[in-house]
Write an enzyme that holds these catalytic residues in place. Sequence first.
Site, PDB file in Angstrom:
ATOM      1  N   ASP A 298       0.632  -1.217   0.070  1.00 36.89           N
ATOM      2  CA  ASP A 298       0.169   0.009  -0.176  1.00 36.89           C
ATOM      3  C   ASP A 298       0.967   1.062   0.014  1.00 36.89           C
ATOM      4  O   ASP A 298       2.381   1.207   0.130  1.00 36.89           O
ATOM      5  CB  ASP A 298      -0.874  -0.114   1.047  1.00 36.89           C
ATOM      6  CG  ASP A 298      -1.961   0.935   0.964  1.00 36.89           C
ATOM      7  OD1 ASP A 298      -2.086   1.796  -0.015  1.00 36.89           O
ATOM      8  OD2 ASP A 298      -2.951   0.856   1.826  1.00 36.89           O
TER       9      ASP A 298
HETATM   10  C1  BGC Z   1      -4.872   3.327   0.462  1.00 36.06           C
HETATM   11  C2  BGC Z   1      -5.247   2.277  -0.950  1.00 36.06           C
HETATM   12  C3  BGC Z   1      -5.028   3.097  -2.196  1.00 36.06           C
HETATM   13  C4  BGC Z   1      -3.572   3.891  -2.210  1.00 36.06           C
HETATM   14  C5  BGC Z   1      -3.549   4.544  -3.572  1.00 36.06           C
HETATM   15  C6  BGC Z   1      -3.772   4.198   0.050  1.00 36.06           C
HETATM   16  O1  BGC Z   1      -3.812   5.436   1.053  1.00 36.06           O
HETATM   17  O2  BGC Z   1      -4.977   2.865   1.539  1.00 36.06           O
HETATM   18  O3  BGC Z   1      -6.121   1.887  -0.653  1.00 36.06           O
HETATM   19  O4  BGC Z   1      -5.150   1.912  -3.178  1.00 36.06           O
HETATM   20  O5  BGC Z   1      -3.544   4.739  -1.221  1.00 36.06           O
HETATM   21  O6  BGC Z   1      -4.117   5.548  -3.664  1.00 36.06           O
END
Ligand code: BGC
Length: 788
Positions: A298
């Site tokens: 993530d």
């Molecule tokens: C979130 C993810 C997301 C990623 C990219 C993160 O803060 O937890 O779910 O895909 O950002 O935007």
Amino acid sequence: MKRILLTGAVAFLLISWKPIPPIITIDGYTFRDLNGNGKLDRYEDERLSVDDRIDDLISKMTDDEKAGLLIGTGMPGFNGLTPVAGAIEGKVPGAAGGTCAIPRLGIPEVIVADGPAGLRIKPIRKDAKGTFYCTAFPVGTALASTWNTSLLEEVGKAMGQEVKEYGVDALLAPALNIMRNPLCGRNFEYYSEDPLIAGKMAVAIVNGVQSNGVGTSIKHYAANNQETNRLSINEHIDERTMREIYLRGFEIAVKESQPWTVMSSYNLINGTYTSARKDLLTDILRDEWGFKGMVMTDWFGGYAGFAALQGGTSNVVQQLSAGNDLLMPGLPAQKKAILDGMKDGSLPKEVVNTDLRRILTFVLRSPAMAKYAYSNHPDLKGHANITRRAAAEGMVLLKNDGQLLPYTNQTKEIATFGVTSYNFIAGGTGSGDVNEAYTVSLIDGLSNAGYKVDQELKKLYVPYVKHALYQDSLRRAKEGLLALPERMKEMNVDKALVDKKAASAALAIITIGRNSGEGGDRKVNEDFNLAADEVALIENVTAAFHAKGKKVVVILNIGGVIETASWKDKPDAILLSWQPGQEGGNSVADIFSGQVNPSGRLTMTFPVKYEETPSAKNWLGTPADNPTDVTYEEGIYVGYRYFNTKNIPVSYPFGFGGSYTTFAYSDLKVDKDKLTVAVTVKNTGRVAGKEVVQLYLAAPHNTIDKPAAELKAFAKTKVLKPGEREVLTLQLQTRDLASFIEAQQAWVAEPGKYTVKIGSSSLDIHQQADFTLDDALIVEKVHKAFEK
Ligand code: BGC
């Protein structure tokens, strides 16, 4: 300043200039000469296996290119975080990130973008004509409430078409974490408190999206169940709970849909970041489940907090060695750490090559690699129709006294109360949000369907809502990207006005709204529980309308569970619309008018009181003011597994939902050898409708304790006309009989009596039958995992 601008412009030109590789024919074979050397290199030869091609490609890459490909291209514009300077905005503005291009070898950047309710990109571009809006589909919870996997596949197909036609290669979705607690701020993105629902819905979305030839990233693997301190929270969870509850949905998704990628989560489990856990990412995901794709972190996963980004590195060697192939969004310090590790041998060549191989497999199958000529014109009109249908099917009729709904009186006015009636909430905030072109509000939906909405109330509410939204936009601008939504206070509607409307209107509607988003959890007061201004509104309107012999409908435009027990006896009907996407008002009107007969069912329990939630005592962890550690003391007893086993009364049980018709169940047949269960469902009412058939299994518990019964299969009927019947056959697997017994390190079906219960909710069982297993069955032996 000038120099910076000039450099920026040159850099932009360099980045955006992509030569089209020449097409060459040698010995009758036509190929793209990716590196322009006029020869057929093995990696350019599409007749060879992907593995062969990648061997050749890796052999041609420099260490710098290898390190570059193990991290993403960075995240531009991420509010004032200096380490991401140098990050590039990829070819699709507003996408979350991408992998690095290697222009000299003809390897393109591959773009990934959120999210679970549809594609999230920037809708307006400075230098481009036209707009780039995407369809806001219903949030994950609303989609799952349909219990209709073929409909979700259709939704996924539509989402994937937008992904492909806007030049994105993979969608960062679906999100299938378990709703451990109703207060999790991202529950709206997730499907259920039950892993079977979570897994099956994910399978449908993945299959739909990927049918377009673009990828998905199922997330957040695993146990990302709270937003408070999400980057550093250390979760203590036992292996059985991990495998039966928090991993099971991912297991189903991987085995039944092979997502191109998996996104590891932010949290730690038993002391180690998930992105650095080899048991999770390699032993279980790949060896046990057969996952063939790539794992990415993530965004900034492995960093304890945003402060740690300032120059620090996540433990890249441990992450890459555990099987987390790609570090997103990618930071210069990580690249340096990778290069250092490669040099001093702490990051072995085999690890680098294994991770690269998976990243390159992803790159080679991407539309970017095929130079797909995307149109920037997905079928937004067609998708508006799909989201409208999906949202209506996900709505749950919680109450309908005296068959108030469907409501067909279009001659007399409806008095519409509640700020949310005029400001319908399509979806939550953060990366799960979508930049849609419009949202149909409740009053617009009702008006579109031919209903008369009281104009006097509208004239008072619209400016009130407009002003409140403006004030809120100032706050959000100040708080930045991850500003959390705040509840809009109800407008004060005095008694005289309510009485006047009770006299003039034929019906009252009150909409209660809730929103939440990434980066924060919900609160008990004024969020899970109604606020005083909302309670007053419900009391005043129902009292006044009932005094005149008129009825009141409450619409719940919410993303997560709220308290209902204390007020649900007041209105005559309650429709849970969830956050239904951009066509929300039209979808509600479809249910309201009877155009669509409600067939949504709850995928989680609505408790009587928040405090009765099994994880309420240890939710968020300790120390209370700034939690570092959280222990999942409730173990496998999440949601209905707890309430129904301990016989704790609930406000609405798991699986519950009303209909405008009635159904009868008969002829249950269980084939013990084939593990098939057949049951006949008949529409015994006066209008056509669909029923969700739920199969719960009660298993013997000789050596370990087990929930009273668990959902093991479900199916939805077609639209049954009055009097029509359908035989549904549900298939169980031996694994469905088994629980995870840690002492045996295996999934074991214990000997004894099994009861198959067929119901229309977890507490409304219509038919049941027993069968016996004579001997214990060791269904699967697995690795030991999740040790501290
Ligand atoms: C979130 C993810 C997301 C990623 C990219 C993160 O803060 O937890 O779910 O895909 O950002 O935007």
